[in-house]
Design a protein around this motif. Structure first.
Motif, mmCIF file in Angstrom:
data_model
loop_
_atom_site.group_PDB
_atom_site.id
_atom_site.type_symbol
_atom_site.label_atom_id
_atom_site.label_comp_id
_atom_site.label_asym_id
_atom_site.label_seq_id
_atom_site.Cartn_x
_atom_site.Cartn_y
_atom_site.Cartn_z
ATOM 1 N N VAL A 191 0.836 -1.201 0.000
ATOM 2 C CA VAL A 191 0.000 0.000 0.000
ATOM 3 C C VAL A 191 0.872 1.253 0.000
ATOM 4 C CG1 VAL A 191 -1.827 1.211 1.271
ATOM 5 C CG2 VAL A 191 -1.754 -1.272 1.292
ATOM 6 N N ASN A 192 0.379 2.273 -0.667
ATOM 7 C CA ASN A 192 1.007 3.607 -0.643
ATOM 8 C C ASN A 192 2.490 3.545 -0.997
ATOM 9 O OD1 ASN A 192 -1.463 4.473 0.159
ATOM 10 N ND2 ASN A 192 -0.768 5.420 2.082
ATOM 11 N N ILE A 237 3.833 0.454 2.418
ATOM 12 C CA ILE A 237 3.282 -0.129 3.642
ATOM 13 C C ILE A 237 2.931 -1.564 3.325
ATOM 14 C CG2 ILE A 237 1.358 -0.045 5.255
ATOM 15 C CD1 ILE A 237 1.419 3.060 4.679
#
Ligand code: NAG
Ligand code: NAG
Ligand code: NAG
Length: 681
Positions: A68-69, A86
């Motif tokens: 993520v991100n 992440i």
């Protein structure tokens, strides 16, 4: 493998996210060209570990929800490529991540990381425990778009009281723009400002304040560099910006003309102090005699000076190393005393490692703006601590209290420019208030009230008492009230007559209550006072009645039943009553002196005389001296003039009388007796 470009530069910070019921960690991985290998026949693939070549040839099953991100950047001067993302996983586990680079054309792996390069990136993450592999989505990367400037280094800072001049170094590659952020040490949010080049001057800062600052720069359209390391700076002092808030109290010691002027001021706020306050300057000057102006310096927030009973101008300044604050001036009329109240019901007890102080909240009638609390250790009375609390409160917590130390605490009520005299109490952390209740006794009891008294003595109580309560308990209920050192007596009213009561002092601690000094009291059926109130008038009434009856008898007898001499009991009477003498028409003269004992009988005799003479007045028998008033009434007076000749009726044959003799005359019916002191011819 080199240190910088080690296989896995992992910063794994684990968080537990209960809501998601999954674990996430922040991952960062940096590689340089030296860390990359090719995969033999797969000419368009670069990997960090040869083991990944196999994976690179397959069609990979991506689990993008685990990555993520993600964001990547390229540092030109280091030729390093870094990604941060992440990592989500179901269990908390350590992972090893690697990059797989793929290009559409063939590549020489160590040079894939250059300014103009383009490739697709896949991240492989392998759990250390169960060897489970996960693959991210394929990210297309255009290096020129993710070029990041190097992290600048702050070289120097120069401060004034309101500005900081910052110089930094952004590395060998020229940057086109920079930004500076700073914040006050006690605040959360940063203030950001842009600057194209070093050095830069940040202005409008508070004097004598600590700031944190850092710098970030960027090439043209590239990414902002990471923020530089934070640098802490402190602006220099400048003279205090605000005047002090000052209040005073005039205490007079009775008749002497000297007064004590108590001046109390409040420490300046940090923003107003603009430096370390070194002390205070106090000057006071009799308005009529400016030459008698005096100035003192003190480091305390209070000054007591002796003044005469006249008007003064008082000025107080605070000063730091940069200078003086604006002055605070007050006109004080030391000849007037002020009717200001001091704090009542002051009590203190320990609360953890601090002391809790409380006082009566009974200040509703007056406008107390604040309470000033001063405390100091007995062993170090010079070092005073001060705290101000709002006028609407009635309690404060004193912190920084040393164990095994006794403190003296004073509370001053502040009414804007006036303040009240202090109320003080001693306390320690171990014992609480250094006072104990003593000599509890009954002072008075009546049918409906009872009065108890007690004293306070300095002591170190065994327990830390939050408060003492005076409790009255009886068959008809219970009442209680808090008692504090300024109270030493209480009257309970509206009690029942002939009832049993118990009065005692209850001490309250945080965990338990105890009672001490208990008294059992019975109220009487009838009050002694009441009895006296009833009995005294009755006795008085009886007494008055007695006196009245005795005296009235005397008066009654005297005026209504006068003692009339019974002629039978006297020689004269018997003589006069002798029937042989009646109507003989002769006048007999007696030598009275021989017949009467004057001493005792004079009174009665005179009474008789008077009464007879009153009769004689009307009968005009023997006036010794006749005077005629305007109304023609004849009055008789006892003869004052002894030598005046008697004028007697003609039929009286006047005999010769010796000195001290009088005469008695017999008439036809009435008997007239007249006594004359002295008769002469
Ligand atoms: C990812 O970034 C977005 C926006 O920056 C943020 O709202 C989100 O909370 C981030 N996700 C995680 C798991 O931190
Ligand atoms: C208290 O202050 C209020 C307003 O500040 C004022 O109206 C009132 O008269 C003051 N009371 C006394 C007792 O000074
Ligand atoms: C102590 O007595 C007071 C008043 O009588 C009461 O409010 C309080 O609950 C008591 N505390 C304990 C611990 O019993």
């Amino acid at each position: 493998m080199s240190g910088r470009g080690s296989l896995c530069v992992l910063i794994c910070v684990f968080f537990f996210c209960c809501a998601l019921k999954s674990v996430f960690s922040i991952q960062e991985l940096t590689v340089t060209g030296k860390d990359l290998k090719d995969c033999g026949k797969q000419k368009n693939v670069c990997v960090m570990s040869s083991a990944d070549c196999l994976a690179a040839s397959d069609v990979l099953t991506a689990t993008p929800e685990s990555f993520v991100n993600m964001s990547c950047h390229y540092l030109v001067h280091e030729e390093s490529f870094t990604c941060r993302w992440i990592q989500m996983s179901e269990i908390r586990t350590e992972t090893v991540s690697t990059f797989i680079f793929r290009r559409t054309d063939d590549v020489y792996c160590p040079s894939i990381l250059n300014f103009f390069s383009r490739f697709n990136l896949t991240i492989k993450s392998k759990s250390v425990i169960d060897q489970k592999e996960q693959f991210s989505d394929v990210y297309p990367v255009y290096m020129e778009e993710i070029v990041q400037a190097p992290r600048p280094v702050i070289m120097s800072v120069n401060v004034t009281d309101s500005s900081v001049n910052v110089t930094w170094n952004s590395g060998i590659i020229t940057v086109t723009k920079c930004r500076i952020r700073y914040k006050h040490l006690n605040t959360e949010s940063w203030t950001e400002t842009a600057s194209n080049e070093s050095p830069f001057v940040i202005e409008g800062l508070q004097a004598f304040s600590e700031y944190r600052l850092s710098v970030s720069c960027a090439h043209e359209s590239g990414r902002w560099s990471d923020w530089s390391d934070e640098t802490r700076v402190k602006t220099s002092e400048s003279s205090p910006s605000a005047s002090l808030s000052l209040s005073y109290y005039v205490a007079s010691d009775g008749n002497s003309g000297v007064r004590q002027l108590l001046l109390l001021w409040k420490a300046l706020d940090v923003t107003d102090a603009r430096g370390l306050i070194r002390g205070y300057e106090v000057s006071y000057m009799p308005i009529k005699q400016p030459s008698l102006k005096k100035t003192i310096h003190t480091a305390e927030l209070k000054a007591v000076v002796l003044v005469r009973a006249e008007e003064y101008e008082v000025t107080v300044w605070a000063f730091n190393s940069a200078g003086h604050s604006p002055p605070r001036r007050l006109r004080v009329d030391a000849s007037r005393s002020h009717d200001v109240r001091s704090v009542k019901g002051l009590w203190v007890y320990s609360e953890g490692s601090s002391l809790r102080i409380r006082w009566d909240r009974d200040f509703s009638a007056v406008n107390v703006s604040e309470f000033a609390i001063e405390w100091s250790a007995v062993t170090n009375p010079i070092r005073k601590h001060w705290q101000r609390v709002d006028g609407s409160t009635f309690t404060a917590r004193l912190t920084g209290i040393e164990p095994d130390e006794n403190y003296t605490i004073s509370v001053f009520p502040v009414y804007d420019s006036l303040c009240g005299p202090p109320t003080s109490i001693s306390a320690s952390l171990q014992h609480g208030a250094l006072l104990d209740l003593d000599r509890f006794r009954l002072v008075n009891v009546t049918q409906s009230s009872l009065v108890v008294q007690w004293t306070w003595k300095e002591a170190k109580p065994r327990v830390n008492v939050r408060q003492y309560r005076l409790v009255l308990e009886g068959a008809h209920g219970k009442e209680s009230l808090s008692v504090f050192p300024d109270k030493q007596q209480h009257t309970f009213d509206q009690l029942h007559a002939n009832a049993k009561y118990s009065v005692y002092i209850q001490g309250e601690t945080t965990t338990w209550n105890f009672s001490k000094a208990s008294l059992d009291v019975n109220t009487p059926l009838i009050d002694y006072d009441e009895m006296m109130r009833f009995a005294v008038p009755v006795v008085l009434l009886l007494l008055i009645f007695g006196i009245f009856s005795v005296s009235s008898r005397t008066i009654f007898r005297e005026y209504f039943f006068p003692i009339v001499a019974n002629p039978r009991y006297s020689l004269i009477g018997r003589w006069l009553l002798n029937p042989h003498l009646k109507g003989s028409g002769k006048i007999c003269v007696l030598k009275l002196e021989s017949l009467f004992q004057f001493d005792q009988q004079e009174k009665n005799f005179i009474q008789v005389e008077r009464r007879v003479s009153l009769i004689s007045e009307h009968e005009e028998v023997i006036p010794s001296k006749i005077s005629t008033t305007g109304e023609g009434t004849t009055l008789w007076k006892p003869n004052s003039d002894a030598h005046a000749p008697f004028s007697l009726p003609e039929y009286v044959d006047l005999p010769l009388l010796a000195d001290n003799s009088d005469y008695v005359q017999t008439g036809q019916i009435s008997t007239v007796v007249h006594l004359s002191e002295k008769t002469s011819d």
